[in-house]
Motif scaffolding. Structure first.
Motif: not given
Length: 132
Positions: A45, A47, A124, A126
């Motif tokens: 993950i 940012i 976010e 993924s």
């Protein structure tokens, strides 16, 4: 984190047009199977900020990246994806809650880099890669 795996990825891809007053129409519908001979993958993950930043592959135990996948976890902001740290290099726009999978031509173990940038606020992402 790196995980062991073997096998294949199966993607069902279709384009459907729907609009009030018109009959729905499917333009393409296809199943794509990606065979993998490698046995590892990773997922992370990240940012994503409003300034471009590199997705880093440092410390990952992958020998030869075959495919990358990215999913925008934000419900309202999109993410731009590019191969250089400038606004002209972005080749894809990842809309909110959408996913993208593509061959590793931009993977850092291929001598290339992948940059991401959020449009209005940090969000976010993924993301991960599968070994060939």
């Amino acid at each position: 984190r790196a995980n062991n795996m073997a096998g294949r990825i199966t993607c069902n891809i279709g384009f459907r047009f729907e609009r009030a007053g018109l009959s729905p129409r499917t333009f393409q519908s296809e199943e794509m199977v990606i065979n993998l001979t490698g046995n590892r993958y990773f997922e992370k993950i990240a940012i994503v900020d409003v300034t471009a930043s590199e997705l880093t592959f440092d410390g990952l135990d992958l020998i030869d990246i075959g495919f990358l996948w990215l999913k925008n976890l934000d419900a309202s902001n999109f993410i731009l994806i590019g191969n250089q740290n400038n606004d002209q290099s972005f080749f894809a726009k990842l809309d909110p809650l959408k996913m993208l999978i593509f061959p590793s031509m931009y993977a850092s173990n291929q001598g290339k880099k992948l940059y991401v940038k959020a449009n209005a606020a940090p969000c976010e992402l993924s993301w991960g890669a599968f070994e060939k």
